[in-house]
Design a protein around this motif. Sequence first.
Motif: not given
Length: 76
Positions: A12-32, A34-41
């Motif tokens: 459960v710890f691994s699932f929650y940690m992976a869920t949060i960290m993967a989302l934060l990292m994917c959001g950061t990497i995509v922003a760096v 490609a930017g926050f343009g259309p299609g970001y999400w």
Amino acid sequence: MQKLPRSFTPYVFSFYMATIMALLMCGTIVAVQAGFGPGYWASVFKTYVLAMPVAFCCVLLVRPLVLRMVALTVAH
């Protein structure tokens, strides 16, 4: 609400940690990259689908090592 048995704690710890960290990292990497343009999400979700299972497996694998490192560096 019924809870999972204590023996599931590492998973459960691994699932929650992976869920949060993967989302934060994917959001950061995509922003760096490609930017926050259309299609970001859509791009974040596309990368998250791959990154989350990989992150979950990695957290499961390194958890014992990290627990040992913490035990060696933090006073009890």
